[in-house]
Design a protein around this motif. Structure first.
Motif, PDB file in Angstrom:
ATOM      1  N   THR A 139      -2.059  16.715   5.522  1.00 45.58           N
ATOM      2  CA  THR A 139      -3.072  15.491   4.642  1.00 45.58           C
ATOM      3  C   THR A 139      -2.770  15.423   3.152  1.00 45.58           C
ATOM      4  O   THR A 139      -2.307  14.220   2.658  1.00 45.58           O
ATOM      5  CB  THR A 139      -4.732  15.057   5.019  1.00 45.58           C
ATOM      6  N   LEU A 140      -2.679  16.140   2.821  1.00 47.54           N
ATOM      7  CA  LEU A 140      -2.265  16.135   1.056  1.00 47.54           C
ATOM      8  C   LEU A 140      -0.835  15.795   0.885  1.00 47.54           C
ATOM      9  O   LEU A 140      -0.712  14.579   0.543  1.00 47.54           O
ATOM     10  CB  LEU A 140      -2.514  17.412   0.486  1.00 47.54           C
ATOM     11  N   ARG A 141      -0.046  15.828   2.201  1.00 51.13           N
ATOM     12  CA  ARG A 141       1.241  15.792   1.657  1.00 51.13           C
ATOM     13  C   ARG A 141       1.881  13.835   2.188  1.00 51.13           C
ATOM     14  O   ARG A 141       1.822  13.368   1.393  1.00 51.13           O
ATOM     15  CB  ARG A 141       2.191  16.699   3.151  1.00 51.13           C
ATOM     16  N   THR A 142       0.983  13.825   2.708  1.00 53.76           N
ATOM     17  CA  THR A 142       0.504  12.378   3.233  1.00 53.76           C
ATOM     18  C   THR A 142       0.266  11.486   2.340  1.00 53.76           C
ATOM     19  O   THR A 142       1.190  10.765   1.848  1.00 53.76           O
ATOM     20  CB  THR A 142      -0.272  12.111   4.157  1.00 53.76           C
ATOM     21  N   LEU A 143      -0.707  11.673   1.482  1.00 57.40           N
ATOM     22  CA  LEU A 143      -1.137  11.408   0.664  1.00 57.40           C
ATOM     23  C   LEU A 143      -0.550  11.676  -0.941  1.00 57.40           C
ATOM     24  O   LEU A 143      -0.757   9.850  -1.497  1.00 57.40           O
ATOM     25  CB  LEU A 143      -2.490  11.547   0.284  1.00 57.40           C
ATOM     26  N   ALA A 144      -0.412  12.176  -1.077  1.00 57.54           N
ATOM     27  CA  ALA A 144       0.428  12.561  -2.058  1.00 57.54           C
ATOM     28  C   ALA A 144       2.089  11.414  -1.928  1.00 57.54           C
ATOM     29  O   ALA A 144       2.136  10.718  -2.540  1.00 57.54           O
ATOM     30  CB  ALA A 144       1.238  13.832  -2.360  1.00 57.54           C
ATOM     31  N   ASP A 145       2.465  11.254  -1.147  1.00 58.13           N
ATOM     32  CA  ASP A 145       3.904  10.820  -0.859  1.00 58.13           C
ATOM     33  C   ASP A 145       3.293   9.246  -0.577  1.00 58.13           C
ATOM     34  O   ASP A 145       4.593   8.824  -0.917  1.00 58.13           O
ATOM     35  CB  ASP A 145       4.377  10.662   1.086  1.00 58.13           C
ATOM     36  N   GLN A 146       2.245   9.430  -0.157  1.00 55.79           N
ATOM     37  CA  GLN A 146       1.566   7.399   0.010  1.00 55.79           C
ATOM     38  C   GLN A 146       1.548   7.346  -1.296  1.00 55.79           C
ATOM     39  O   GLN A 146       2.221   6.175  -1.936  1.00 55.79           O
ATOM     40  CB  GLN A 146       0.025   7.164  -0.320  1.00 55.79           C
ATOM     41  N   ALA A 147       0.607   7.596  -2.953  1.00 50.53           N
ATOM     42  CA  ALA A 147       1.134   7.989  -3.656  1.00 50.53           C
ATOM     43  C   ALA A 147       2.128   7.428  -4.949  1.00 50.53           C
ATOM     44  O   ALA A 147       2.041   7.272  -5.633  1.00 50.53           O
ATOM     45  CB  ALA A 147      -0.724   8.956  -4.834  1.00 50.53           C
ATOM     46  N   ALA A 148       3.285   8.537  -4.261  1.00 50.10           N
ATOM     47  CA  ALA A 148       4.967   8.204  -5.777  1.00 50.10           C
ATOM     48  C   ALA A 148       5.314   6.805  -4.684  1.00 50.10           C
ATOM     49  O   ALA A 148       6.168   6.562  -5.424  1.00 50.10           O
ATOM     50  CB  ALA A 148       5.440   9.537  -4.651  1.00 50.10           C
ATOM     51  N   SER A 149       4.744   6.335  -3.632  1.00 46.30           N
ATOM     52  CA  SER A 149       5.690   4.592  -3.357  1.00 46.30           C
ATOM     53  C   SER A 149       4.758   3.436  -4.564  1.00 46.30           C
ATOM     54  O   SER A 149       3.617   3.674  -4.539  1.00 46.30           O
ATOM     55  CB  SER A 149       5.372   4.771  -1.302  1.00 46.30           C
ATOM     56  N   SER A 150       5.766   2.709  -3.659  1.00 46.56           N
ATOM     57  CA  SER A 150       4.770   1.412  -4.620  1.00 46.56           C
ATOM     58  C   SER A 150       3.928   0.673  -3.944  1.00 46.56           C
ATOM     59  O   SER A 150       3.412   0.501  -4.692  1.00 46.56           O
ATOM     60  CB  SER A 150       6.186   0.486  -4.222  1.00 46.56           C
ATOM     61  N   ALA A 151       3.964   1.044  -2.346  1.00 43.45           N
ATOM     62  CA  ALA A 151       2.385   0.820  -2.175  1.00 43.45           C
ATOM     63  C   ALA A 151       1.065   1.498  -2.973  1.00 43.45           C
ATOM     64  O   ALA A 151      -0.161   0.529  -2.533  1.00 43.45           O
ATOM     65  CB  ALA A 151       2.605   1.028  -0.914  1.00 43.45           C
ATOM     66  N   GLY A 152       1.985   2.645  -3.074  1.00 39.65           N
ATOM     67  CA  GLY A 152       0.497   3.444  -3.419  1.00 39.65           C
ATOM     68  C   GLY A 152      -0.366   3.993  -2.568  1.00 39.65           C
ATOM     69  O   GLY A 152       0.204   3.714  -1.310  1.00 39.65           O
ATOM     70  N   MET A 153      -1.837   4.803  -2.748  1.00 37.28           N
ATOM     71  CA  MET A 153      -2.563   5.719  -1.752  1.00 37.28           C
ATOM     72  C   MET A 153      -3.482   4.490  -1.075  1.00 37.28           C
ATOM     73  O   MET A 153      -3.914   4.409  -2.195  1.00 37.28           O
ATOM     74  CB  MET A 153      -2.719   6.684  -2.652  1.00 37.28           C
ATOM     75  N   HIS A 154      -3.107   4.954  -0.291  1.00 36.37           N
ATOM     76  CA  HIS A 154      -4.364   3.962   1.281  1.00 36.37           C
ATOM     77  C   HIS A 154      -5.080   4.575   1.720  1.00 36.37           C
ATOM     78  O   HIS A 154      -4.544   5.235   2.344  1.00 36.37           O
ATOM     79  CB  HIS A 154      -3.789   2.554   1.390  1.00 36.37           C
ATOM     80  N   VAL A 155      -6.042   4.185   1.941  1.00 39.34           N
ATOM     81  CA  VAL A 155      -7.231   4.526   3.221  1.00 39.34           C
ATOM     82  C   VAL A 155      -8.335   3.525   3.838  1.00 39.34           C
ATOM     83  O   VAL A 155      -8.046   3.015   2.992  1.00 39.34           O
ATOM     84  CB  VAL A 155      -7.555   5.992   2.539  1.00 39.34           C
ATOM     85  N   ASP A 156      -8.360   3.958   5.389  1.00 42.46           N
ATOM     86  CA  ASP A 156      -9.174   2.571   5.804  1.00 42.46           C
ATOM     87  C   ASP A 156     -10.537   3.374   6.642  1.00 42.46           C
ATOM     88  O   ASP A 156     -10.236   4.479   7.323  1.00 42.46           O
ATOM     89  CB  ASP A 156      -8.323   2.011   7.232  1.00 42.46           C
ATOM     90  N   LEU A 157     -11.331   3.291   4.933  1.00 45.69           N
ATOM     91  CA  LEU A 157     -12.181   4.004   5.924  1.00 45.69           C
ATOM     92  C   LEU A 157     -13.820   3.392   7.134  1.00 45.69           C
ATOM     93  O   LEU A 157     -14.679   4.499   6.772  1.00 45.69           O
ATOM     94  CB  LEU A 157     -13.607   3.509   4.650  1.00 45.69           C
ATOM     95  N   THR A 158     -12.879   2.420   7.712  1.00 47.98           N
ATOM     96  CA  THR A 158     -13.307   1.778   9.013  1.00 47.98           C
ATOM     97  C   THR A 158     -12.416   2.555   9.792  1.00 47.98           C
ATOM     98  O   THR A 158     -13.208   2.899  11.739  1.00 47.98           O
ATOM     99  CB  THR A 158     -12.981   0.251   9.040  1.00 47.98           C
ATOM    100  N   LYS A 159     -11.585   3.383  10.163  1.00 46.59           N
ATOM    101  CA  LYS A 159     -11.590   4.655  11.232  1.00 46.59           C
ATOM    102  C   LYS A 159     -11.490   5.842  11.008  1.00 46.59           C
ATOM    103  O   LYS A 159     -12.015   6.225   9.694  1.00 46.59           O
ATOM    104  CB  LYS A 159      -9.999   4.309  10.874  1.00 46.59           C
ATOM    105  N   ASP A 160     -11.732   7.138  12.171  1.00 46.97           N
ATOM    106  CA  ASP A 160     -12.202   7.947  11.725  1.00 46.97           C
ATOM    107  C   ASP A 160     -11.104   8.861  11.120  1.00 46.97           C
ATOM    108  O   ASP A 160     -11.427   9.614  10.675  1.00 46.97           O
ATOM    109  CB  ASP A 160     -12.102   8.491  13.488  1.00 46.97           C
ATOM    110  N   ASP A 161      -9.676   8.010  11.789  1.00 49.65           N
ATOM    111  CA  ASP A 161      -8.853   8.747  10.364  1.00 49.65           C
ATOM    112  C   ASP A 161      -8.225   8.596   8.900  1.00 49.65           C
ATOM    113  O   ASP A 161      -7.224   9.403   8.520  1.00 49.65           O
ATOM    114  CB  ASP A 161      -7.092   9.070  11.857  1.00 49.65           C
TER     115      ASP A 161
END
Length: 116
Positions: free
Chosen positions: A78-100
């Motif tokens: 999870t840390l790796r995925t969020l770090a990869d997102q944060a490094a991308s032009s789209a940024g870090m993103h989460v969906d608080l409506t989903k279990d995962d």
């Protein structure tokens, strides 16, 4: 449920403690390096429908408040995925409506495997 306060805003973003712990580690790492990025989330059930985005940068104070007394166990994928997102032009993103929380763990590894 944890709370993320950003800047002078007195209204917190409410995020489950476990997820907020991961966000905290990624944000602290990026901001310590003076790397700005966006953090976006789909609003949780019970909040107005929609999504929000914050521009996170080192000069704006952040505060993380957790309901749990003990630190959450962190998942390296999870840390790796969020770090990869944060490094991308789209940024870090989460969906608080989903279990995962919409976090596609292992996406980086799948991309690397498909290239090899």
């Amino acid at each position: 449920m944890g709370k993320l306060y950003y800047g002078a805003d007195t209204e917190a973003v409410v995020i489950p403690d476990r997820l907020l712990s991961h966000i905290k580690v990624v944000a602290a790492t990026k901001l310590r390096r003076n790397e700005s990025f966006t953090f976006s989330w789909v609003h949780a059930p019970g909040e107005p429908v929609g999504r929000s985005t914050l521009w996170l940068q080192p000069s704006i104070p952040m505060r993380f408040v957790f309901d749990s007394v003990e630190p959450e166990q962190l998942d390296p994928a999870t840390l790796r995925t969020l770090a990869d997102q944060a490094a991308s032009s789209a940024g870090m993103h989460v969906d608080l409506t989903k279990d995962d929380f919409g976090i596609q763990k292992g996406a980086t590894e799948r991309k690397l495997a498909s290239v090899a």
